[in-house]
Write a protein that holds these residues in place. Structure first.
Motif, PDB file in Angstrom:
ATOM      1  N   GLU A 133       0.634  -1.383   0.205  1.00 59.07           N
ATOM      2  CA  GLU A 133       0.052   0.046  -0.226  1.00 59.07           C
ATOM      3  C   GLU A 133       0.719   1.174  -0.048  1.00 59.07           C
ATOM      4  N   MET A 134       2.069   1.117   0.397  1.00 61.32           N
ATOM      5  CA  MET A 134       2.953   2.307   0.677  1.00 61.32           C
ATOM      6  C   MET A 134       3.427   2.760  -0.694  1.00 61.32           C
ATOM      7  N   ILE A 135       3.472   2.070  -1.592  1.00 60.98           N
ATOM      8  CA  ILE A 135       4.078   2.345  -2.856  1.00 60.98           C
ATOM      9  C   ILE A 135       3.443   3.813  -3.353  1.00 60.98           C
ATOM     10  N   ASN A 136       2.304   3.572  -3.022  1.00 59.85           N
ATOM     11  CA  ASN A 136       1.357   4.644  -3.951  1.00 59.85           C
ATOM     12  C   ASN A 136       0.477   5.492  -2.819  1.00 59.85           C
ATOM     13  N   ALA A 137       0.846   5.160  -1.605  1.00 61.45           N
ATOM     14  CA  ALA A 137      -0.068   5.795  -0.338  1.00 61.45           C
ATOM     15  C   ALA A 137       0.965   6.863   0.245  1.00 61.45           C
ATOM     16  N   ASP A 138       1.006   8.158  -0.114  1.00 64.04           N
ATOM     17  CA  ASP A 138       2.015   9.049   0.441  1.00 64.04           C
ATOM     18  C   ASP A 138       1.696   9.311   2.128  1.00 64.04           C
ATOM     19  N   SER A 139       0.431   8.979   2.565  1.00 61.87           N
ATOM     20  CA  SER A 139       0.005   9.470   3.744  1.00 61.87           C
ATOM     21  C   SER A 139       0.537   8.364   4.755  1.00 61.87           C
ATOM     22  N   ILE A 140       1.162   7.363   4.538  1.00 60.24           N
ATOM     23  CA  ILE A 140       1.728   6.365   5.395  1.00 60.24           C
ATOM     24  C   ILE A 140       3.159   6.775   5.506  1.00 60.24           C
ATOM     25  N   LYS A 141       3.561   7.097   6.664  1.00 63.03           N
ATOM     26  CA  LYS A 141       4.863   7.832   6.792  1.00 63.03           C
ATOM     27  C   LYS A 141       5.332   7.541   8.172  1.00 63.03           C
TER      28      LYS A 141
END
Length: 431
Positions: free
Chosen positions: A44-52
């Protein structure tokens, strides 16, 4: 009017581009066979900038990919090829009188699916994210994709070296969550742990400036009953990651790198099956073709409610007996157990180290290494020193007792500030 018109055109074009990009990515997911509702949770993190990650460091994205998708050449990813690429030799167990372990390890590493590093993301001190590698971007060329993935391991070490040359960090922390955590939840857990440790350190005027490597791995099945029936499968997955990816990363690259930074402590922090991953990685050094003079050690291993058999520390004739007694990969080992933790009771066939019954076994004559019994109170304060012996089992009944459900009890009771106090107290007093 003209501005509104141009804005509408921009939004339309952006939408079309996004839709096309998403469609392309969906095709690549199909090429790797990672399209199920569970598998989607682990890239999911590949495209989800919100997971930091809120601290300087790296998130490693590990996925379980079918062998047949890991090469589009005539070269098959057989179990033998997998071991060759990681440069591990299971026969080395025989040299350490662990030949019973070989068949078990072969079975684990012969699964139709391979635990594969599919992506990794860097976060700087300002929480800016950079996708450093994605296997999904490599699928257009003819190649061995597992080999491509493994080639990232030295690149990860090179990045860490460059960061350490720029700034002085007090700790290099390798962290892993355990059973039933998706990618988003794992990153949230790392942020929570680090925040609580930082708060405790600040109160004591203790310098805590960590660089973090956080693992995300497919530790759950998003199916009816999946959380229960996945237990044994995920135990094997954890051991596989430990023997392969993390073994090579730690012993071939990070431990040698840390020789240049003696003031920075190498700390491994794992919960549940995450503790299984990191302890197995620690003791898999013997599978590598290492320099016999290599005396590198991990400074500190912390296993929180570890989901691995206590037999690994005991003198027992079994596939897991003595697995963790043949050499010392760490300077200090800390493990907690709690009578309130019901999840570790699921392994009816053995006693998990996170089970409160492990204390008696680890401090008995059957223990292959000497353990000391330590206590911790409800605020995370240690009841007695941990600097006298290498291996310590901590009675955490007072600290780890807040359960979510009767089924797992307090197994995941590690999100509270008191847990951060506990980890800080270990860091501050273990030497």
């Amino acid at each position: 009017m003209k501005i509104k018109y141009l804005t509408s055109i921009f939004i339309l074009i952006s939408t079309l581009v996004f839709s096309q990009n998403q469609s392309d990515f969906n095709e690549r997911e199909e090429m790797l066979g990672t399209t199920s509702s569970t598998e989607l949770l682990f890239h999911e993190m590949i495209n989800a900038d919100s997971i930091k990650l809120n601290y300087p460091g790296i998130i490693l994205g590990i996925e379980k990919i079918n062998r047949k998708y890991l090469s589009n050449t005539e070269e098959e990813i057989t179990p033998e090829k997998q071991r060759e690429l990681y440069q591990i030799d299971l026969c080395r167990y025989r040299e350490h009188e662990l030949k019973r372990t070989i068949k078990r390890a072969e079975k684990i590493l012969s699964h139709p699916k391979v635990m594969t590093l599919s992506h990794w993301i860097e976060f700087d001190k300002y929480q800016n994210r950079t996708l450093k590698y994605s296997l999904y971007d490599q699928l257009d060329s003819k190649q061995n994709f597992l080999e491509n993935s493994i080639s990232q391991i030295p690149k990860i070490a090179e990045l860490i070296k460059s960061k350490f040359e720029q700034e002085q960090y007090t700790h290099l922390i390798i962290a892993s969550t355990g059973w039933n955590n998706d990618q988003k939840k794992s990153v949230l857990t790392y942020n929570t742990w680090l925040q609580h440790i930082s708060n405790a350190a600040e109160q004591k005027n203790y310098k805590f400036k960590p660089y973090v490597i956080g693992l995300t791995w497919p530790s759950t099945w998003k199916t009816v009953g999946g959380k229960i029936i996945s237990y044994f499968n995920k135990a094997n997955d954890a051991d596989e990651i430990g023997m392969t990816l993390m073994n090579v990363l730690i012993w071939k690259h990070l431990a040698p790198l840390m020789r240049n930074y003696p003031e920075t402590e190498l700390v491994l922090l794992g919960h549940s099956f995450g503790a299984r991953i990191l302890t197995r990685a620690s003791h898999s050094k013997i599978l590598l073709n290492n320099d016999p003079e290599n005396k590198d050690q991990i400074d500190l291993m912390i296993a929180i409610q570890g989901a691995f058999s206590v037999n690994r520390f005991l003198n027992k004739k079994s596939t897991e007996g003595n697995l963790y007694t043949r050499f010392l990969p760490w300077k200090k080992f800390i493990a907690t157990n709690s009578k309130s933790d019901k999840a570790v009771d699921n392994a009816f066939y053995t006693t998990m180290i996170g089970n409160d019954k492990s204390s008696k076994k680890l401090t008995s004559k059957k223990a292959g290494v000497r353990f000391s019994l330590v206590s911790v109170n409800s605020e995370g304060k240690l009841g007695n020193p941990i600097n006298e012996t290498i291996h310590n089992i901590i009675n955490a009944n007072e600290l780890i007792n807040h359960g979510d459900t009767p089924l797992v009890g307090a197994h995941s009771d590690h999100q509270r500030p008191q847990f951060g106090n506990f980890i800080f107290n270990i860091l501050n007093s273990y030497k």
